[in-house]
Design an enzyme around this catalytic site. Structure first.
Site, mmCIF file in Angstrom:
data_model
loop_
_atom_site.group_PDB
_atom_site.id
_atom_site.type_symbol
_atom_site.label_atom_id
_atom_site.label_comp_id
_atom_site.label_asym_id
_atom_site.label_seq_id
_atom_site.Cartn_x
_atom_site.Cartn_y
_atom_site.Cartn_z
ATOM 1 N N LEU A 107 90.958 93.282 -27.004
ATOM 2 C CA LEU A 107 91.032 94.723 -27.542
ATOM 3 C C LEU A 107 91.953 94.647 -28.974
ATOM 4 O O LEU A 107 93.101 94.102 -28.917
ATOM 5 C CB LEU A 107 91.438 95.699 -26.559
ATOM 6 C CG LEU A 107 90.812 96.012 -25.430
ATOM 7 C CD1 LEU A 107 91.536 97.173 -24.736
ATOM 8 C CD2 LEU A 107 89.416 96.457 -25.711
ATOM 9 N N ASP A 108 91.416 94.968 -29.943
ATOM 10 C CA ASP A 108 92.286 95.005 -31.433
ATOM 11 C C ASP A 108 93.607 95.868 -31.010
ATOM 12 O O ASP A 108 93.607 96.696 -30.069
ATOM 13 C CB ASP A 108 91.389 95.471 -32.605
ATOM 14 C CG ASP A 108 91.091 96.830 -32.594
ATOM 15 O OD1 ASP A 108 92.000 97.726 -32.490
ATOM 16 O OD2 ASP A 108 89.888 97.146 -32.691
ATOM 17 N N LYS A 109 94.438 95.596 -31.936
ATOM 18 C CA LYS A 109 95.903 96.258 -31.843
ATOM 19 C C LYS A 109 95.767 97.718 -31.680
ATOM 20 O O LYS A 109 96.471 98.220 -30.930
ATOM 21 C CB LYS A 109 96.619 95.764 -32.994
ATOM 22 C CG LYS A 109 98.145 96.059 -32.956
ATOM 23 C CD LYS A 109 98.772 95.685 -34.188
ATOM 24 C CE LYS A 109 100.206 95.992 -34.245
ATOM 25 N NZ LYS A 109 101.008 95.823 -35.403
#
Length: 233
Positions: A107-109
């Site tokens: 999951l991106d930041k």
């Protein structure tokens, strides 16, 4: 079935409790003990469930699966140069396990929600393989109201993302209101949900993964996690 026996120092170092060199000292200090009070040495062959560390049973053996509620702002990487990591939420010894615990996909930041982690390489490969088509549901907050044709476009299986050579598989859009939706996808392309909305002229301002296959967060709060059985995947 009886668990196989391995050297005590190898077992404890693989679980991240200590280095192999430290085992002898910890035995003498009474930190590492046998559940039946049998004598121990660093090279004693033991089963996983025979050993206590500070009087407590050992962490699960290889094959651990963690379901985490990832907060926004954490990075799915082992490189601490990228900022605060999702692994920082785990006990220190879990971060030292061998094989290493890794995220199942990323999951991106700035995306929050359900994240799986495991030290089981075969399981990780199966769950991230495009052939497996695990459904994942995301809740998205949009910068602008929907135009009205997004659900049809996403479901068509013809949407091309910038830089891609094959169209996205059909995805199911459910409208909560004009700037809040859920989107179910069965792929895991780089920043896929954000790029899908960008391709129809919108921008995702907040993104949260609600489910992965049949798994949900239930009552887990951001930053919390629990162990789950591999059979549930």
């Amino acid at each position: 079935m009886k668990s196989s026996k391995v050297r005590l120092d190898k077992l404890l170092s693989s679980l991240g409790y200590c280095s192999r060199r430290e085992v002898g000292v910890l035995i003498r200090e009474g930190i590492i003990t046998h559940a039946l009070n049998l004598p121990l040495k660093s090279d004693t062959k033991v089963a996983h469930d025979e050993i206590l560390f500070n009087g407590e049973p050992l962490d699960p053996p290889q094959g651990i699966v963690i379901l985490m509620h990832k907060p926004a702002g954490l990075v799915c990487s082992h490189d601490d140069g990228e900022g605060k990591l999702v692994y920082d939420l785990l006990p220190e010894r879990w971060r030292l396990r061998d094989p290493k615990i890794s995220t199942v996909g990323r999951l991106d930041k700035e995306t929050s929600g359900l994240l799986l982690l495991t030290d089981d390489g075969a399981l990780l490969h199966r769950l991230t393989s495009p052939k497996h088509k695990v459904p994942k549901v995301y809740e998205a907050t949009l910068d602008r109201p929907l135009k009205g044709d997004e659900a049809e476009i996403f479901a068509s299986g013809t949407l091309m993302l910038n830089g891609e050579k094959t169209p996205c598989l059909p995805a199911k859009l459910t409208i909560i209101d004009q700037t809040h939706v859920t989107l179910e996808i069965t792929e895991g392309r780089y920043h896929q949900v954000r790029r899908m909305f960008a391709s129809v002229g919108n921008h995702v301002t907040a993104l949260h993964r609600c489910s992965f296959g049949t798994l949900t967060l239930d009552d887990l709060k951001a930053g919390e996690y629990r162990l789950i059985e591999k059979e549930s995947l």
